[in-house]
Design an enzyme around this catalytic site. Sequence first.
Site, PDB file in Angstrom:
ATOM      1  N   TYR A 146      30.100  59.435 -59.832  1.00 33.84           N
ATOM      2  CA  TYR A 146      29.529  58.985 -58.988  1.00 33.84           C
ATOM      3  C   TYR A 146      29.068  59.847 -58.584  1.00 33.84           C
ATOM      4  O   TYR A 146      28.756  60.759 -58.834  1.00 33.84           O
ATOM      5  CB  TYR A 146      30.142  58.376 -58.074  1.00 33.84           C
ATOM      6  CG  TYR A 146      30.784  59.378 -56.655  1.00 33.84           C
ATOM      7  CD1 TYR A 146      30.087  59.557 -55.879  1.00 33.84           C
ATOM      8  CD2 TYR A 146      31.742  59.658 -57.546  1.00 33.84           C
ATOM      9  CE1 TYR A 146      30.541  60.116 -54.953  1.00 33.84           C
ATOM     10  CE2 TYR A 146      31.857  61.157 -56.341  1.00 33.84           C
ATOM     11  CZ  TYR A 146      31.373  60.438 -54.761  1.00 33.84           C
ATOM     12  OH  TYR A 146      31.834  61.656 -54.348  1.00 33.84           O
ATOM     13  N   LYS A 149       9.093  53.881 -52.670  1.00 34.11           N
ATOM     14  CA  LYS A 149      10.179  54.319 -52.984  1.00 34.11           C
ATOM     15  C   LYS A 149      10.813  55.398 -53.729  1.00 34.11           C
ATOM     16  O   LYS A 149      10.624  55.366 -54.287  1.00 34.11           O
ATOM     17  CB  LYS A 149      11.830  53.017 -53.139  1.00 34.11           C
ATOM     18  CG  LYS A 149      13.337  52.745 -53.069  1.00 34.11           C
ATOM     19  CD  LYS A 149      13.355  51.913 -53.815  1.00 34.11           C
ATOM     20  CE  LYS A 149      14.634  51.657 -53.303  1.00 34.11           C
ATOM     21  NZ  LYS A 149      15.139  50.839 -54.261  1.00 34.11           N
ATOM     22  N   LYS A 190      26.174  59.552 -54.633  1.00 30.75           N
ATOM     23  CA  LYS A 190      25.908  58.954 -53.298  1.00 30.75           C
ATOM     24  C   LYS A 190      24.166  58.923 -53.633  1.00 30.75           C
ATOM     25  O   LYS A 190      23.867  60.706 -53.582  1.00 30.75           O
ATOM     26  CB  LYS A 190      26.357  59.264 -52.080  1.00 30.75           C
ATOM     27  CG  LYS A 190      27.281  57.986 -52.005  1.00 30.75           C
ATOM     28  CD  LYS A 190      28.015  58.463 -51.276  1.00 30.75           C
ATOM     29  CE  LYS A 190      29.674  58.291 -50.483  1.00 30.75           C
ATOM     30  NZ  LYS A 190      30.411  58.356 -49.327  1.00 30.75           N
ATOM     31  N   GLU A 191      23.539  58.338 -52.751  1.00 30.83           N
ATOM     32  CA  GLU A 191      21.505  58.640 -52.975  1.00 30.83           C
ATOM     33  C   GLU A 191      20.845  57.993 -51.416  1.00 30.83           C
ATOM     34  O   GLU A 191      22.081  56.333 -51.179  1.00 30.83           O
ATOM     35  CB  GLU A 191      20.768  57.962 -53.675  1.00 30.83           C
ATOM     36  CG  GLU A 191      20.755  56.572 -54.270  1.00 30.83           C
ATOM     37  CD  GLU A 191      19.828  55.758 -55.541  1.00 30.83           C
ATOM     38  OE1 GLU A 191      19.659  57.136 -56.297  1.00 30.83           O
ATOM     39  OE2 GLU A 191      20.081  54.229 -55.421  1.00 30.83           O
TER      40      GLU A 191
END
Length: 160
Positions: free
Chosen positions: A67, A82, A69-70
């Site tokens: 995994y 973006k 996280k961004e």
Amino acid sequence: MFGQLSHELEINVPASEAWELYGTLRLAKLLEEDGTLVQKFEVTEGDGGIGTILKLTFPPGTPGFTYYKEKFTKLDNEKRLKEAEVIEGGYLELGFTFHHTRFEVIEMDSDTCMVRTTIEYDVKEEAAANASYATIDAVAKLAELAKNHLIKNKASKDTH
């Protein structure tokens, strides 16, 4: 060790339609529905705007990590731009000090756009062998998935 990779894909839909997918959380939902690149995504903070944090969990057997996280660091609806940066897990556990992705939807004409994705990264010298984990492959698959989704949706709109 700094690196940069980029990928471009032309899509036969208006830039505004592509941005409706790329500029929102719909892109992550599409990835999750497909299931080949991302097994699960969770919004841990925010609503899809700047500062939103996503946790992306990868399918078993994905090389490198389970995994990451961004955080969305830039979201410009006017420029259709973006940017997201990995803030936990994933690349950071492999010795990367920085992993940043930029999506740009560029209008070519009224019915065609180009999606340009750029990945920038920095890897500690002692982990330089892990730089190979930074590839454009997943981005290219994501772009094809998004293209197919957008064209399918356009075709269904055209027949209604």
